[in-house]
Scaffold this active site. Structure first.
Site, PDB file in Angstrom:
ATOM      1  N   CYS A  42      10.923  21.783  56.670  1.00  0.00           N
ATOM      2  CA  CYS A  42      11.247  23.205  56.480  1.00  0.00           C
ATOM      3  C   CYS A  42      12.763  23.321  56.377  1.00  0.00           C
ATOM      4  O   CYS A  42      13.338  22.915  55.376  1.00  0.00           O
ATOM      5  CB  CYS A  42      10.653  24.060  57.594  1.00  0.00           C
ATOM      6  N   VAL A  43      13.423  23.850  57.420  1.00  0.00           N
ATOM      7  CA  VAL A  43      14.889  23.848  57.377  1.00  0.00           C
ATOM      8  C   VAL A  43      15.432  22.446  57.588  1.00  0.00           C
ATOM      9  O   VAL A  43      16.590  22.163  57.271  1.00  0.00           O
ATOM     10  CB  VAL A  43      15.474  24.801  58.443  1.00  0.00           C
TER      11      VAL A  43
END
EC number: 2.3.1.225
Length: 434
Positions: free
Chosen positions: A291-292
């Site tokens: 994700c991040v």
């Protein structure tokens, strides 16, 4: 010969002497992508691609994709900030959240209907950009910038609009501030190495052939080293690949497992539960998702910790804000019915930021719930997606739970294994190379 050599060497010395020394760059200068010295003040000068694109847009003509790419390359190259010894390039993906988020939230606070439209469109745009970048396998700092700036901006609005009303005490403000710093510390730890797998051939090319040791009667094997060299001393990748595929075939017992064990891009045999991250471009041990940051064996615990601290801090901040702008009402009631909240701009902005925080918190709570379920069943998100595609997992609670059954050792043992992730990165007796 000596005279000829001297004659040949003289021009070389002369050319070196005539070469002008590179002057140090000032804080506003930089070397552009063409290798030329440029100045940040000239960022809008001599942009033929941008002029052409604007002309075609004004005349209602279609802009070619190649022109758009050149425009974006030019913008990303010229978007710089003054810095010591030359201007530093700014990643263009971090700019939209810094500009659009405050604008959207302040527009949404003008009227109730504007708030509904803006707060509904923001998650849709974020998800669209998420799937767009993941489909193209692009690395972006957009979501990290959005998350960090959202935390900072919500805290700024809280200090500017909520604290001056006098209903938040110093202890409550200190708790909220400590939660914010703990979130940043957990995110910093989660951004570290998730457990990247390196090709052993790149570390020591002088070693001999591969060493593979049989450990038990079930046919499971552990790899000690995967290196092969030809007679000239160079690495023979084809022989190495064939040997490792053969060893994987014996241990897996099925030819269908060979493709999963050998990573053609990283040129190595992956241990069980390791996957190749398309965004990072490298294999990650016990990869969960990206994700991040890429979440794997070494930072999965920090990721869960960051999620839990964020949820607690966000709920606490939402509660303090609603207690301030909607007095004598419960938090749940004030969230849906707060009369007079749009009477002044300050309370309307706070209420809009509360709803923005609620939307983000609900999304993070769903991710946190899925993570807790996966840990309880000892399965990663990557394994869940593969099991759903291949229809090999057991679905429970309308698909909320997916149990592959491959590594499930029971609730307590699964959590015990998760609590010890990263402490013994090369010792997983039940999860050897398959």
């Amino acid at each position: 010969m000596c005279l000829q050599d001297k004659g040949r060497m003289k021009p070389v010395k002369k050319s070196k002497a005539e070469e002008p020394e590179l002057e140090p760059l000032c804080c506003c200068e930089y070397i552009d992508r063409n290798g030329e010295k440029n100045h940040v003040a000239a960022c809008l000068c001599d942009c033929q691609d941008l002029d052409e694109g604007c002309d075609r847009w004004i005349t209602c003509k279609s802009v070619q994709p190649e022109t758009c790419e050149r425009i974006m390359d030019t913008i990303s190259d010229r978007l710089r900030i003054p810095w010591l010894r030359g201007a530093k390039k700014v990643n263009i993906s971090i700019v939209p959240p810094l500009i659009l988020l405050p604008v959207f939230l302040r527009v949404a606070s003008w009227h109730f209907l504007l708030g509904v439209v803006v707060l509904t469109s923001l998650p849709v745009l974020a998800l669209w950009y998420y799937y767009l970048t993941h489909r193209r396998k692009e690395q972006t700092l957009f979501f990290l910038s959005l998350g960090l700036f959202s935390l900072g901006y919500m805290y700024y609005v809280f200090l500017q609009e909520v604290v001056p009303k006098g209903h938040v005490g110093p202890t409550q403000l200190a708790l909220l501030t400590c939660g914010l710093f703990l979130i940043l510390l957990a995110l910093y730890r989660a951004k570290k190495n998730p457990g990247y797998l390196r090709n052993p051939a790149s570390n020591d090319k002088s070693l001999g052939s591969s060493q593979i040791e049989c450990l038990n009667s079930k046919g499971q094997e552990k790899s000690k080293g995967f290196l092969g060299a030809d007679t000239s001393g160079s690495l023979n990748n084809r022989t190495l690949k064939d040997d490792l595929k053969g060893s994987s075939r014996v241990s897996a017992g099925s030819p269908t497992k060979v493709k999963e064990d050998w990573c053609a891009k990283c040129q190595l045999v992956r241990p069980a539960r390791a996957w190749h991250c398309r965004i990072c471009g490298i294999c990650v041990r016990r990869m969960d998702h990206h994700c991040v940051c890429c979440v794997g064996e070494s930072n999965h615990q920090a990721f869960i910790l960051a999620l839990s601290i964020f949820l607690l801090t966000s709920v606490y901040g939402i509660t303090l804000t609603l207690d301030t702008i909607c007095r004598d009402r419960s938090v749940f009631t004030a969230l849906f019915y707060c009369p007079g909240v749009y009477a002044n701009y300050s309370s309307a902005l706070c209420f809009t930021c509360v709803w923005y925080s609620v939307i983000i918190t609900a999304g993070m709570a769903y991710i946190f719930l899925i993570q807790l379920i996966n840990i309880s069943y000892n399965v990663t998100e990557r394994e869940v997606q593969q099991a759903l595609r291949q229809k090999t997992g057991r679905r429970l609670l309308c698909g909320l739970i997916v149990d592959t059954g491959q590594y499930n050792r029971g609730f307590l043992r699964n959590w015990h294994q998760f609590s010890t992730l990263g402490t013994h990165p090369f010792h997983h007796p039940a999860e050897d190379i398959v």
